[in-house]
Scaffold this motif. Structure first.
Motif, PDB file in Angstrom:
ATOM      1  N   TYR A  62      49.680  89.560  26.650  1.00 34.80           N
ATOM      2  CA  TYR A  62      49.748  89.720  28.100  1.00 34.80           C
ATOM      3  C   TYR A  62      51.177  89.710  28.623  1.00 34.80           C
ATOM      4  O   TYR A  62      51.994  88.846  28.271  1.00 34.80           O
ATOM      5  N   THR A  63      51.471  90.680  29.491  1.00 31.59           N
ATOM      6  CA  THR A  63      52.787  90.754  30.120  1.00 31.59           C
ATOM      7  C   THR A  63      53.088  89.482  30.912  1.00 31.59           C
ATOM      8  O   THR A  63      54.265  89.107  31.043  1.00 31.59           O
ATOM      9  N   ASP A 110      58.619  93.461  25.439  1.00 31.53           N
ATOM     10  CA  ASP A 110      57.399  92.735  25.102  1.00 31.53           C
ATOM     11  C   ASP A 110      56.774  93.289  23.822  1.00 31.53           C
ATOM     12  O   ASP A 110      56.398  92.535  22.914  1.00 31.53           O
ATOM     13  N   LEU A 111      56.653  94.606  23.754  1.00 27.56           N
ATOM     14  CA  LEU A 111      56.048  95.225  22.581  1.00 27.56           C
ATOM     15  C   LEU A 111      56.863  94.962  21.323  1.00 27.56           C
ATOM     16  O   LEU A 111      56.301  94.744  20.241  1.00 27.56           O
ATOM     17  N   PHE A 120      48.578  94.089  27.649  1.00 26.94           N
ATOM     18  CA  PHE A 120      47.867  94.243  28.917  1.00 26.94           C
ATOM     19  C   PHE A 120      48.490  93.338  29.972  1.00 26.94           C
ATOM     20  O   PHE A 120      49.161  92.353  29.651  1.00 26.94           O
ATOM     21  N   SER A 121      48.199  93.623  31.235  1.00 26.47           N
ATOM     22  CA  SER A 121      48.306  92.617  32.277  1.00 26.47           C
ATOM     23  C   SER A 121      47.021  91.803  32.225  1.00 26.47           C
ATOM     24  O   SER A 121      45.948  92.345  31.944  1.00 26.47           O
ATOM     25  N   SER A 122      47.103  90.499  32.487  1.00 21.07           N
ATOM     26  CA  SER A 122      45.908  89.664  32.371  1.00 21.07           C
ATOM     27  C   SER A 122      44.830  90.042  33.382  1.00 21.07           C
ATOM     28  O   SER A 122      43.674  89.625  33.246  1.00 21.07           O
ATOM     29  N   ALA A 123      45.159  90.849  34.385  1.00 14.96           N
ATOM     30  CA  ALA A 123      44.144  91.313  35.330  1.00 14.96           C
ATOM     31  C   ALA A 123      43.163  92.272  34.665  1.00 14.96           C
ATOM     32  O   ALA A 123      42.048  92.468  35.148  1.00 14.96           O
ATOM     33  N   GLY A 168      56.845  88.585  29.337  1.00 18.58           N
ATOM     34  CA  GLY A 168      58.011  88.946  30.139  1.00 18.58           C
ATOM     35  C   GLY A 168      57.702  90.102  31.060  1.00 18.58           C
ATOM     36  O   GLY A 168      56.548  90.445  31.286  1.00 18.58           O
ATOM     37  N   SER A 169      58.742  90.726  31.581  1.00 18.15           N
ATOM     38  CA  SER A 169      58.553  91.794  32.552  1.00 18.15           C
ATOM     39  C   SER A 169      58.927  93.160  32.007  1.00 18.15           C
ATOM     40  O   SER A 169      58.737  94.170  32.676  1.00 18.15           O
TER      41      SER A 169
END
Length: 317
Positions: free
Chosen positions: A276-277, A287-288, A305-308, A281-282
Motif C-alpha cells: 500500500y502506498t 515504492d515499487l 495499491f492505495s488502501s482505498a 511512501g508517496s
C-alpha cells in the motif's frame, strides 16, 4: 472488513490432521458439517509466467464499473515505468456486485474473485441488497454468533466454532458467490483467533473453520483462497492443502512473506501480494522499487495499491 484498511488476520480437514492439538468437539462439529467429497471442478491458479501469475485488480471501494478504465486497471504502469498488460483477474465485493458484472468480466475472458467476510459481520446491508428475506447479519445475531466489536469498525467477530456460523456463512458463499457465477472466493477476516473475539477460538479451530468453508466452496465449483494469516507459519501449512491461492497484504512491509507464503510457493500456487502506498511512501516508482525485486525473484505476484482499493493500482511487471 467493509473497508480496505490493513489488518493482518487471514476444506473438510480437521486441524488435528496437521499435527495440531487434539481435535475438540468444535472441530468435530465443523468437520461433520462439511459436504461429502466434491465432484465439481474449479479454477486452480498457479504462480507461473513472467508476473508469477496473472495481472490482477482488487477493487472494493464501490461496485466495479466495467466501462471505467480506473476500475478495470487499464493502462497501469509497472515498476519499469512501462504500461502493464490489462488485468485478467478481478477481486471484487460479492454482495455489492451483481451477476451481470461477473458475466461482463467473463465475456472479456477474465476470472472473478468474490470478496466476502467470514470472520466478522457488520450491519451494512438491507435484505434487498443481499437478495434474501433476512440479512446475514440478522441471522448471525439471532443465532447468538456475534462476539466482541472489532476495533475501529462497526463489525462484530463471529463464533467460528459454532455450526450455525458455518451454515449461515456457507449460505452467503452460495448465494453471493456461486449463484452469481464467480470463479473463486477471497475470505476476509479468516484468522481472527489472534484477536479478542469474545470467544475462545484456537488456531486449530480457526483453520478447521476456514478449511470447512473451503471444501464447501469447492463443492460449488469455486476456488478458495487464504487471506493473510501471517502470524504463524503453521496456520498457512494447515490451510495450503485445501486453499487454491493466497492473498497477503503487505508481507514485504511487515517482513512476513517467508512466514505465510512458503507453503504456497512450494506447491506452485498463486500468491497475490498487495502493498500500500499509504505505508511505503508517496512515490510510485520508489515504492515499487522497494518491494518488487523481492516479489519478482520470490515467485510472488505483487501489486501496489492505495488502501482505498478504489481502482488505482501498479503491478510489479
Amino acid at each position: 472488513m467493509k473497508s480496505a484498511a490493513i489488518v493482518l488476520s487471514g476444506l473438510g480437514l480437521v486441524a488435528a490432521t496437521y499435527g495440531a492439538s487434539p481435535a475438540s468437539a468444535a472441530d468435530h462439529a465443523l468437520a461433520s458439517h462439511a459436504p461429502h467429497a466434491a465432484t465439481a471442478t474449479w479454477w486452480q491458479p498457479t504462480n507461473s509466467g513472467p508476473d508469477n501469475g496473472p495481472e490482477w485488480q482488487w477493487e472494493l471501494d464501490h461496485p466495479l464499473r466495467v466501462g471505467n478504465a480506473a476500475d478495470m486497471g487499464s493502462g497501469a504502469t509497472n515498476a519499469a515505468g512501462a504500461v502493464a498488460p490489462n488485468p485478467t483477474v478481478y477481486d471484487i465485493d460479492g454482495i455489492e456486485n451483481p451477476a451481470s458484472t461477473v458475466t461482463a468480466l467473463h465475456n472479456l475472458g477474465d476470472k472473478v474473485i468474490c470478496y466476502v467476510e467470514i470472520g466478522s459481520a457488520g450491519n451494512y446491508y438491507a435484505p434487498s441488497d443481499e437478495g434474501i428475506p433476512v440479512t446475514y447479519y440478522a441471522q448471525l445475531k439471532a443465532a447468538g454468533d456475534l462476539g466482541a466489536k472489532m476495533a475501529g469498525y462497526p463489525e462484530y467477530y463471529l463464533n467460528v466454532s459454532a455450526p450455525s456460523t458455518v451454515s449461515i456463512v456457507e449460505s452467503m458463499i452460495h448465494q453471493q458467490c456461486a449463484a452469481k457465477g464467480f470463479d473463486a472466493v477471497e475470505p476476509d477476516i479468516g484468522a481472527s483467533y489472534t484477536d479478542n473475539t469474545g470467544f475462545r477460538i484456537t488456531e486449530a479451530q480457526n483453520a478447521a473453520y476456514d478449511n470447512t468453508l473451503g471444501t464447501y466452496a469447492h463443492s460449488l465449483g469455486l476456488a478458495w483462497g487464504q487471506k493473510n494469516g501471517d502470524q504463524d507459519p503453521a496456520f498457512a501449512k494447515m490451510q495450503q492443502p485445501v486453499a487454491d491461492f493466497l492473498l497477503t497484504e503487505e508481507c514485504n512491509y511487515y517482513h512476513t512473506c517467508a512466514t505465510v507464503t512458503a507453503p504456497y510457493l512450494a506447491a506452485h500456487k498463486l500468491v497475490l501480494n498487495a502493498e500500500y502506498t499509504d505505508d511505503w511512501g508517496s512515490s510510485r516508482v520508489q515504492d515499487l522499487q522497494k518491494f518488487c525485486p523481492a516479489d519478482i525473484s520470490g515467485g510472488i505476484d505483487g501489486v501496489l495499491f492505495s488502501s482505498a482499493l478504489a481502482g488505482q493500482h501498479h503491478p510489479c511487471k
